[in-house]
Enzyme design. Structure first.
Site, PDB file in Angstrom:
ATOM      1  N   ASP A 117      31.255 -35.038 -10.450  1.00  0.00           N
ATOM      2  CA  ASP A 117      31.743 -35.734 -11.639  1.00  0.00           C
ATOM      3  C   ASP A 117      32.158 -34.705 -12.698  1.00  0.00           C
ATOM      4  O   ASP A 117      32.611 -33.612 -12.362  1.00  0.00           O
ATOM      5  CB  ASP A 117      30.649 -36.671 -12.159  1.00  0.00           C
ATOM      6  CG  ASP A 117      31.204 -37.943 -12.762  1.00  0.00           C
ATOM      7  OD1 ASP A 117      31.833 -37.866 -13.832  1.00  0.00           O
ATOM      8  OD2 ASP A 117      30.997 -39.020 -12.173  1.00  0.00           O
ATOM      9  N   HIS A 153      30.899 -38.782 -18.804  1.00  0.00           N
ATOM     10  CA  HIS A 153      30.899 -39.665 -17.640  1.00  0.00           C
ATOM     11  C   HIS A 153      29.821 -39.277 -16.631  1.00  0.00           C
ATOM     12  O   HIS A 153      29.035 -40.116 -16.164  1.00  0.00           O
ATOM     13  CB  HIS A 153      32.284 -39.623 -17.001  1.00  0.00           C
ATOM     14  CG  HIS A 153      32.520 -40.635 -15.937  1.00  0.00           C
ATOM     15  ND1 HIS A 153      32.223 -40.400 -14.614  1.00  0.00           N
ATOM     16  CD2 HIS A 153      33.055 -41.888 -15.985  1.00  0.00           C
ATOM     17  CE1 HIS A 153      32.561 -41.461 -13.891  1.00  0.00           C
ATOM     18  NE2 HIS A 153      33.061 -42.385 -14.701  1.00  0.00           N
ATOM     19  N   ASN A 262      38.706 -49.453 -10.476  1.00  0.00           N
ATOM     20  CA  ASN A 262      38.802 -50.409 -11.591  1.00  0.00           C
ATOM     21  C   ASN A 262      40.217 -50.947 -11.783  1.00  0.00           C
ATOM     22  O   ASN A 262      40.666 -51.174 -12.901  1.00  0.00           O
ATOM     23  CB  ASN A 262      38.366 -49.725 -12.895  1.00  0.00           C
ATOM     24  CG  ASN A 262      36.987 -49.129 -12.806  1.00  0.00           C
ATOM     25  OD1 ASN A 262      36.128 -49.613 -12.084  1.00  0.00           O
ATOM     26  ND2 ASN A 262      36.760 -48.062 -13.557  1.00  0.00           N
ATOM     27  N   ALA A 273      37.275 -44.811  -1.568  1.00  0.00           N
ATOM     28  CA  ALA A 273      36.694 -46.146  -1.401  1.00  0.00           C
ATOM     29  C   ALA A 273      37.039 -46.774  -0.049  1.00  0.00           C
ATOM     30  O   ALA A 273      36.242 -47.536   0.512  1.00  0.00           O
ATOM     31  CB  ALA A 273      37.163 -47.056  -2.538  1.00  0.00           C
ATOM     32  N   ASP A 301      31.341 -52.431   0.278  1.00  0.00           N
ATOM     33  CA  ASP A 301      30.095 -52.713   0.992  1.00  0.00           C
ATOM     34  C   ASP A 301      29.089 -53.483   0.158  1.00  0.00           C
ATOM     35  O   ASP A 301      28.422 -54.393   0.659  1.00  0.00           O
ATOM     36  CB  ASP A 301      29.458 -51.397   1.443  1.00  0.00           C
ATOM     37  CG  ASP A 301      30.331 -50.640   2.425  1.00  0.00           C
ATOM     38  OD1 ASP A 301      30.563 -51.162   3.520  1.00  0.00           O
ATOM     39  OD2 ASP A 301      30.781 -49.530   2.081  1.00  0.00           O
ATOM     40  N   SER A 327      32.360 -47.079 -11.738  1.00  0.00           N
ATOM     41  CA  SER A 327      31.665 -45.793 -11.849  1.00  0.00           C
ATOM     42  C   SER A 327      30.215 -45.977 -12.255  1.00  0.00           C
ATOM     43  O   SER A 327      29.355 -45.155 -11.917  1.00  0.00           O
ATOM     44  CB  SER A 327      32.346 -44.905 -12.889  1.00  0.00           C
ATOM     45  OG  SER A 327      33.550 -44.379 -12.397  1.00  0.00           O
TER      46      SER A 327
END
Length: 384
Positions: A117, A153, A262, A273, A301, A327
């Site tokens: 991150d 973040h 998003n 993803a 999932d 996130s």
């Protein structure tokens, strides 16, 4: 006394009066002398109780009758009974509570969680389990380490995963897990596939004493799964990003948890993803519903709390912030993976995913106002 006498000096404002030997803070009127006040009322003042800069004096061991007389002394602007204060109690964010994390016996001990991150705030009082890190993109500004967080973040993500149980701040899902900051995103939150691959390479090669490893990637970009429907195939992907994740998961038994995105779009259009080897997570709100912006589809999932999530922040060592996104949902699942591995340290990433899915809560009865189909179950760690 004059009719316009300040009401804060009246006896009623001191009720209920404190018991014998109470402490008060006297606010003096301009020009009033603390020494004269003390002499006239037979008080002894310690030097440290004379607060000249504030125009106040602390009066200790004052019986009720004397407190009444002091309240009427024209040299006082007010007389305030001393009151106890304490550190604010530790808050359990709604998402951590909702998934049942506070009920677990497993707390993530002897598991390492790597946060790919913007970094993690070095020295944050709720992240004392930060053990180190690595920087592909170095922190800029006032940084205590190259992997320090110059955005916020990554620190927020880290707090949801493993904010420690220290009676203050917030509580993470796996408070006994150890954290490593892998700074692959800049202060603006941007990065590159090559940077993420560098970060994964460091995670794979990092010597953490043989503990199970979990990777949290609350990030992503456009892309598709070139080997859709294949989990750890013998012939690995020719796409470098996918190949790196396959090696981390399939060859080095590292559980990788990623954000769905998003965009209000099918997660199949976003990587990492879309990859089958990862655990992909969508976001829910406190009303057990999905926001319209959370990505969806068969590649997702699990659903987890991701709206208005309170967690640690990077602006100081005592900072917290409330933000939303997939996130924020992802670290709930990364923390849950740490709980599983803490109890079953030899489990493969496939087994960890299977346990999370088996223990998940059905969302069949949920209201869905997102406008998109939502078959994914909701994260539940009760019983871990």
């Amino acid at each position: 006394m004059a009719a316009c006498q300040n009401v804060v000096k009246t006896p009623e404002t001191l009720k209920p009066l404190a018991s014998e030997g109470s402490t008060y803070i006297a606010l003096l009127k301009p020009g009033a002398a603390a020494e004269a006040l003390a002499r006239d009322h037979g008080l002894a003042l310690a030097a440290e109780d004379r607060l000249e800069a504030l125009g106040m004096v602390i009066l200790r061991n004052i019986p009720p009758g004397l407190a009444q007389r002091l309240a009427q002394d024209p040299r006082l602007q007010s007389l305030t009974p001393d009151r106890p204060v304490q550190a604010y109690a530790q808050t359990v964010p709604w998402g951590v509570e909702r998934i049942g994390a506070p009920t677990t016996q497993a707390k993530g001990g002897n598991v390492s969680v790597y946060v790919l991150d913007t970094g993690i705030k070095v020295g944050h009082k709720d992240l004392t389990n930060l053990k180190g890190g690595y920087a592909v993109v170095k922190c800029r500004g006032r940084c205590k380490a190259v992997y320090d967080d110059d955005n916020g973040h990554g620190t927020h993500v880290a707090g949801t995963i493993a904010a420690v149980n220290n009676t203050v701040g917030v509580l993470g899902v796996a408070p006994a897990a150890e954290l490593y900051a892998v700074k692959v995103l800049s202060g603006s939150g941007s990065g590159s596939i090559s940077g993420i691959i560098q970060g994964l390479n460091w995670v794979i090669t990092h010597n953490n004493g043989g503990k199970p490893k979990v990777v949290n990637m609350s990030l992503g970009g456009p892309g598709t799964d070139d080997q859709d429907g294949q989990y750890c195939p013998s012939v690995r992907s020719q796409d470098a990003f996918h190949n790196a994740i396959q090696k981390a998961v399939c060859d080095y038994a590292i559980t990788v948890v990623v954000a769905a995105g998003n965009d209000g779009d099918n997660a199949a259009n976003h990587t990492p993803a879309a990859y089958d080897e990862v655990v992909t997570v969508s976001a829910t709100n406190s009303q057990d519903d999905w926001p319209s912006w959370s990505n969806y589809g068969p590649d997702v999932d699990l659903a987890a709390p991701g709206v208005s999530i309170l967690s640690t922040w990077n602006t100081s060592t005592t900072a917290y912030n409330t933000i939303s996104g997939t996130s924020m949902a992802t670290p709930h699942v990364a923390g849950a993976a740490a709980l599983v591995l803490s109890r079953y340290p030899t489990y493969t990433p496939g087994q960890v995913k299977a346990v999370l899915l088996q223990n998940a809560e059905s969302t069949a009865s949920w209201t869905n106002t997102s406008g998109h189909p939502r078959p994914e179950p909701f994260l539940n760690v009760r019983g871990f």
